[in-house]
Scaffold this motif. Structure first.
Motif, PDB file in Angstrom:
ATOM      1  N   ALA A 292      -8.608  15.735  -3.671  1.00  0.00           N
ATOM      2  CA  ALA A 292      -8.723  14.284  -3.803  1.00  0.00           C
ATOM      3  C   ALA A 292      -7.851  13.685  -2.706  1.00  0.00           C
ATOM      4  N   ILE A 293      -8.414  12.787  -1.895  1.00  0.00           N
ATOM      5  CA  ILE A 293      -7.663  12.258  -0.755  1.00  0.00           C
ATOM      6  C   ILE A 293      -7.518  10.751  -0.895  1.00  0.00           C
ATOM      7  N   VAL A 294      -6.283  10.290  -0.712  1.00  0.00           N
ATOM      8  CA  VAL A 294      -6.044   8.855  -0.666  1.00  0.00           C
ATOM      9  C   VAL A 294      -5.491   8.533   0.712  1.00  0.00           C
ATOM     10  N   ILE A 295      -6.095   7.579   1.403  1.00  0.00           N
ATOM     11  CA  ILE A 295      -5.643   7.269   2.747  1.00  0.00           C
ATOM     12  C   ILE A 295      -5.387   5.770   2.881  1.00  0.00           C
ATOM     13  N   VAL A 296      -4.201   5.447   3.397  1.00  0.00           N
ATOM     14  CA  VAL A 296      -3.880   4.056   3.702  1.00  0.00           C
ATOM     15  C   VAL A 296      -4.279   3.825   5.147  1.00  0.00           C
ATOM     16  N   THR A 297      -4.956   2.739   5.410  1.00  0.00           N
ATOM     17  CA  THR A 297      -5.311   2.471   6.807  1.00  0.00           C
ATOM     18  C   THR A 297      -5.364   0.978   7.092  1.00  0.00           C
ATOM     19  N   HIS A 298      -5.094   0.649   8.362  1.00  0.00           N
ATOM     20  CA  HIS A 298      -5.189  -0.734   8.809  1.00  0.00           C
ATOM     21  C   HIS A 298      -6.498  -0.973   9.519  1.00  0.00           C
ATOM     22  N   ASN A 299      -7.235   0.128   9.687  1.00  0.00           N
ATOM     23  CA  ASN A 299      -8.417   0.075  10.519  1.00  0.00           C
ATOM     24  C   ASN A 299      -9.646   0.020   9.617  1.00  0.00           C
ATOM     25  N   MET A 300     -10.302  -1.137   9.622  1.00  0.00           N
ATOM     26  CA  MET A 300     -11.452  -1.339   8.722  1.00  0.00           C
ATOM     27  C   MET A 300     -12.546  -0.321   8.983  1.00  0.00           C
ATOM     28  N   GLN A 301     -12.829  -0.086  10.296  1.00  0.00           N
ATOM     29  CA  GLN A 301     -13.887   0.867  10.623  1.00  0.00           C
ATOM     30  C   GLN A 301     -13.545   2.239  10.076  1.00  0.00           C
ATOM     31  N   GLN A 302     -12.257   2.580  10.192  1.00  0.00           N
ATOM     32  CA  GLN A 302     -11.845   3.889   9.693  1.00  0.00           C
ATOM     33  C   GLN A 302     -12.082   3.986   8.187  1.00  0.00           C
ATOM     34  N   ALA A 303     -11.663   2.955   7.471  1.00  0.00           N
ATOM     35  CA  ALA A 303     -11.869   2.963   6.021  1.00  0.00           C
ATOM     36  C   ALA A 303     -13.357   3.114   5.724  1.00  0.00           C
ATOM     37  N   ALA A 304     -14.181   2.381   6.452  1.00  0.00           N
ATOM     38  CA  ALA A 304     -15.621   2.432   6.218  1.00  0.00           C
ATOM     39  C   ALA A 304     -16.169   3.817   6.539  1.00  0.00           C
ATOM     40  N   ARG A 305     -15.624   4.455   7.611  1.00  0.00           N
ATOM     41  CA  ARG A 305     -16.144   5.762   8.023  1.00  0.00           C
ATOM     42  C   ARG A 305     -15.751   6.884   7.076  1.00  0.00           C
ATOM     43  N   VAL A 306     -14.481   6.915   6.669  1.00  0.00           N
ATOM     44  CA  VAL A 306     -14.021   8.121   5.971  1.00  0.00           C
ATOM     45  C   VAL A 306     -14.050   8.025   4.455  1.00  0.00           C
ATOM     46  N   SER A 307     -14.088   6.829   3.894  1.00  0.00           N
ATOM     47  CA  SER A 307     -13.862   6.759   2.446  1.00  0.00           C
ATOM     48  C   SER A 307     -15.139   6.477   1.668  1.00  0.00           C
ATOM     49  N   GLN A 308     -15.103   6.881   0.390  1.00  0.00           N
ATOM     50  CA  GLN A 308     -16.187   6.541  -0.521  1.00  0.00           C
ATOM     51  C   GLN A 308     -15.794   5.373  -1.415  1.00  0.00           C
TER      52      GLN A 308
ATOM     53  N   LYS B 226       0.838  -1.215   0.000  1.00  0.00           N
ATOM     54  CA  LYS B 226       0.000   0.000   0.000  1.00  0.00           C
ATOM     55  C   LYS B 226       0.865   1.256   0.000  1.00  0.00           C
ATOM     56  N   SER B 227       1.850   1.309   0.928  1.00  0.00           N
ATOM     57  CA  SER B 227       2.715   2.494   1.003  1.00  0.00           C
ATOM     58  C   SER B 227       3.511   2.646  -0.278  1.00  0.00           C
ATOM     59  N   THR B 228       3.993   1.545  -0.776  1.00  0.00           N
ATOM     60  CA  THR B 228       4.786   1.580  -2.003  1.00  0.00           C
ATOM     61  C   THR B 228       3.985   2.199  -3.143  1.00  0.00           C
ATOM     62  N   PHE B 229       2.741   1.734  -3.281  1.00  0.00           N
ATOM     63  CA  PHE B 229       1.926   2.259  -4.373  1.00  0.00           C
ATOM     64  C   PHE B 229       1.606   3.740  -4.144  1.00  0.00           C
ATOM     65  N   LEU B 230       1.303   4.074  -2.869  1.00  0.00           N
ATOM     66  CA  LEU B 230       0.992   5.465  -2.544  1.00  0.00           C
ATOM     67  C   LEU B 230       2.172   6.371  -2.910  1.00  0.00           C
ATOM     68  N   ARG B 231       3.394   5.920  -2.550  1.00  0.00           N
ATOM     69  CA  ARG B 231       4.574   6.744  -2.822  1.00  0.00           C
ATOM     70  C   ARG B 231       4.847   6.886  -4.312  1.00  0.00           C
ATOM     71  N   SER B 232       4.354   5.922  -5.103  1.00  0.00           N
ATOM     72  CA  SER B 232       4.608   6.076  -6.538  1.00  0.00           C
ATOM     73  C   SER B 232       3.676   7.140  -7.130  1.00  0.00           C
ATOM     74  N   LEU B 233       2.640   7.544  -6.375  1.00  0.00           N
ATOM     75  CA  LEU B 233       1.714   8.553  -6.902  1.00  0.00           C
ATOM     76  C   LEU B 233       2.290   9.961  -6.808  1.00  0.00           C
ATOM     77  N   ASN B 234       3.273  10.199  -5.906  1.00  0.00           N
ATOM     78  CA  ASN B 234       3.941  11.510  -5.928  1.00  0.00           C
ATOM     79  C   ASN B 234       5.449  11.353  -6.109  1.00  0.00           C
ATOM     80  N   ARG B 235       5.828  10.223  -6.617  1.00  0.00           N
ATOM     81  CA  ARG B 235       7.231   9.937  -6.966  1.00  0.00           C
ATOM     82  C   ARG B 235       8.158  10.030  -5.764  1.00  0.00           C
ATOM     83  N   MET B 236       7.658   9.756  -4.563  1.00  0.00           N
ATOM     84  CA  MET B 236       8.572   9.691  -3.423  1.00  0.00           C
ATOM     85  C   MET B 236       9.456   8.453  -3.526  1.00  0.00           C
TER      86      MET B 236
END
Ligand SMILES: Nc1ncnc2c1ncn2[C@@H]1O[C@H](COP(=O)(O)OP(=O)(O)O)[C@@H](O)[C@H]1O
Ligand SMILES: [Mg+2]
Lengths: 255, 431
Positions: A202-218, A46-56
């Motif tokens: 546009a927000i992309v969030i990596v999370t380990h918390n299922m409830q969090q993903a369910a609460r904040v994301s579309q 997940k982090s790897t893919f996220l970092r490729s979105l801003n070329r970190m």
């Protein structure tokens, strides 16, 4: 499925760390109006893919990205793409809060300063105030802007980092497990904040918390062993996953 | 107990073997605790002993140096009655106010007049031989300050010759001791200004440290001006930009080895390159500084790289993620955070260079230089070299000068370390 236009599109992306094939053929669209959550077991990329979105990933020796990633239709890995501007347009918030060891004001003002976004001190002050307000931190720190950013609590530091990212007026904000180092109260504040920021960025969030993903994301993307297993509306993923592996993961039987 | 997600399966016989609870009060256990305490105590005592021994050595060194060296800052003077009217110097108060005063004084035969006065006043004790070679210069300066002295008798405290000076400080030959006893109340003590303002001399009473100190300052200036920027830039390049490959690994090993090369080797290098090939002037602070810079650079590179590496990567990421360019990341974030370490390393390297003697001997900074250098290319010597040269002198007067020069060097080093501590505290940021 929401039908907002895609802000970023990734198609057939592979990422390698030397011989380690960390991301395998991932294609995903990130929509302008949405919060997109990346979930999946640790080490799935997940982090790897996220970092490729801003070329970190460029800063990691041995990391190599192939495939096609576009921001507003422009290939971000193209030769004529300026990485520095790209990272200003695609901001990032890290897992561990990492404010600069400078004053709160300087932390937020740094980005606008280096990009010349403010013509005057007054304008810079306005940017700082607006960013801190949007990050929900203004009322807590407005009387001590010259204190060190590292003297804040963990949750405040993370909101400071969000304010710092907002200050350069990005189009996309990438957040890599922004709450994993925070207590439940601070986590709730960040979730509220993400809710408020939705639509503006546009927000992309990596999370380990299922409830969090369910609460904040579309939208939710489930990664496993470097592959994108399932991507769709958050409500569908959590109530009606199409893949067996997704179901195992979100019901906790797995990972 | 709630039903676990993972069923428990015994994996080895050891797991199901009967288990004896630990007895924390058994004899064996208490013996172990006692042994642990004893070991702690022994270790602490050894550490304390080591500290006491090293502090003792330092205190011994300091006490010896101060005991001997403080006399180097003091000179013995003899009170001499003078009446320059009898000497027919051909000087008038008017000429001494005009522009030709120095010339007039130089040619007036003051030295002879002073010697004559001494011969008259102390005929039995040794006459003019009592006085230091430079004594008449004090008379000259006094007359220059106050031309009216030409027209009336006056007395002046003048520095005595080295042998008498040493005897007055309790370390002379029997003959000189007798002279000192005879002079008795005519002798006095004062600050040896010549020591602080003069350069080397063959006469111990006139030998000064300023020439060597200035030589050292000029040399250090060249060293700093070269080694600091080159060292820090190399460190930045190696840490931030250089690719990791065989070539940079080799470079790294070379730099580490260079830092360990004996200093005299750098002296040989300086001799061959700067004097042999480039034909720079011998004995000059410029060449000394270049040579010491070669020696100091690896120290600065290593210290700076360590300091740069100690900056948390999260700070770099944070800066990159708001769109800082690599140069901005380095100059706005990495360098300020690494500054204390870089400065400390630099000053340690400079302090080592300041105390270095061998390479300077190789490039000719051991010559006898009687005037302080004014330019980087003037012949000069340096503090440690001066100490080395004086310690080699047979004249007893140089013993205390050597110790005094060591004190000056120590004070210089202390000042540099003080600056290092100040800068470290000043720039220290916590994260
Ligand atoms: N800097 C790196 N260098 C080498 N391999 C890495 C690096 N970062 C991550 N990896 C590898 O890439 C894979 C994916 O890691 P990561 O993206 O951090 O997973 P996640 O964020 O989903 O936990 C893992 O196998 C990990 O070992
Ligand atoms: Mg991760």
């Amino acid at each position: 499925m929401s039908n907002n236009p895609p802000k970023m599109t990734a198609s057939h992306v592979d990422v390698y760390y030397g011989a380690n094939h960390a991301i395998r053929d991932v294609s995903i669209d990130v929509c302008q109006e949405d919060v997109t959550a990346f979930i999946g077991p640790s080490g799935c990329g997940k982090s790897t893919f996220l970092r490729s979105l801003n070329r970190m990933n460029d800063t990691i020796p041995g990391a190599r990205v192939s495939g096609d990633i576009r921001l507003d239709g422009d290939d971000i890995y193209a030769r004529e793409m300026d990485v520095v501007q790209l990272r200003a347009r695609v901001g990032m918030v890290f897992q561990k809060p990492n404010p600069f060891p400078k004053s709160i004001y300087e932390n937020v003002a740094y980005g606008p300063k280096i990009h010349g976004l403010a013509q005057s001190k007054a304008e810079l002050d306005r940017i700082v105030e607006r960013s801190l307000s949007r990050a929900g931190l203004w009322n807590e720190v407005k009387d001590r802007l010259s204190d060190s950013g590292t003297a804040l609590s963990g949750g405040q530091q993370q909101r400071l980092c969000i304010a710092r990212a907002i200050a350069v007026d990005p189009e996309v904000i990438l957040m890599d497990e922004p709450c994993s180092a925070l207590d439940p109260v601070a986590t709730a504040r960040i979730e509220e904040l993400i809710h408020d920021l939705r639509g503006r960025y546009a927000i992309v969030i990596v999370t380990h918390n299922m409830q969090q993903a369910a609460r904040v994301s579309q939208r939710t993307a489930f990664f496993h062993l470097g592959q994108l297993i399932e991507y769709g509306d958050t409500s569908d993923i959590f109530t009606n996953p199409r893949q067996e592996r997704t179901k195992d993961y979100i019901t906790g039987r797995y990972g | 107990m709630s039903k676990s997600l993972v069923p428990h399966v015994p994996v080895s016989a050891a797991e199901v073997a009967p288990h004896r609870p630990t007895d924390w009060r058994s004899d064996a256990m208490e013996r172990r605790v006692r042994r642990r305490y004893a070991a702690e105590r022994r270790f602490r005592l050894m550490g304390l002993g080591a500290v006491v021994v090293s502090a003792g050595f330092l205190a011994f060194l300091l006490i010896v140096m101060i005991a001997q060296g403080h006399l180097g800052f003091v000179e013995t003077r003899v009170t001499l009655p003078l009446d320059l009217r009898q000497a027919r110097l051909g000087l008038t108060a008017e000429r001494l106010r005009g522009p030709g005063a120095d010339l007039a004084l130089a040619g007036a035969g003051l030295e002879r007049a002073v010697d004559a006065a001494a011969n008259r006043a102390f005929a039995t004790e040794g006459g003019a031989a009592l006085l230091s070679d430079g004594a008449w210069l004090r008379v000259r300066d006094a007359v220059k300050r106050d031309p009216h002295l030409l027209g009336r008798p006056f007395t002046l405290d003048l520095p005595v010759a080295s042998a008498i000076d040493v005897a007055a400080k309790g370390n002379g030959t029997p003959a000189a001791e007798r002279t000192v006893a005879a002079l008795g109340a005519h002798l006095s003590r004062g600050i040896a200004r010549d020591f602080l303002t003069g350069a080397d001399s063959t006469d111990a009473t006139r030998a000064g440290i300023w020439g060597a100190l200035k030589g050292s300052l000029l040399t250090m200036f060249v060293t700093l001006a070269l080694a600091f920027p080159v060292g820090v830039l190399s460190a930045i390049y190696l840490e931030e930009y250089a690719p990791r490959n065989r070539a940079t690994d080799f470079l790294e090993v070379s730099i580490n080895n260079l830092a360990a090369v004996p200093s005299i080797v750098f002296g040989l290098l300086g001799l061959a390159v700067f004097l042999g090939t480039l034909h720079l002037p011998r004995s000059a602070p410029l060449v000394g500084g270049l040579t010491l810079a070669l020696m100091t650079m690896p120290v600065i590179v290593i210290a700076s790289r360590n300091a740069i590496r100690a900056v948390p990567p999260s700070i770099r990421d944070a800066a990159l993620a708001v769109g800082a360019s690599p140069i901005q990341v380095v100059s706005h974030h990495v360098l300020p955070l690494a500054a204390p370490g870089i400065l400390t390393g630099t000053i340690i390297g400079m302090a080592r260079a300041l105390g270095e003697t061998a390479p300077l001997l190789m490039i000719g900074m051991r010559a006898f230089i009687a005037a302080p250098p004014d330019r980087l290319t003037d012949p000069a010597t340096a503090l440690p070299v001066q100490i080395f040269l004086w310690s080699d002198q047979v004249s007893r007067g140089f013993v205390e000068k050597t110790s005094a020069a060591i004190l000056v060097l120590l004070v210089f080093l202390l000042a540099m370390n003080g600056v290092a501590i100040f800068l470290r505290n000043r720039f220290e940021t916590r994260w």
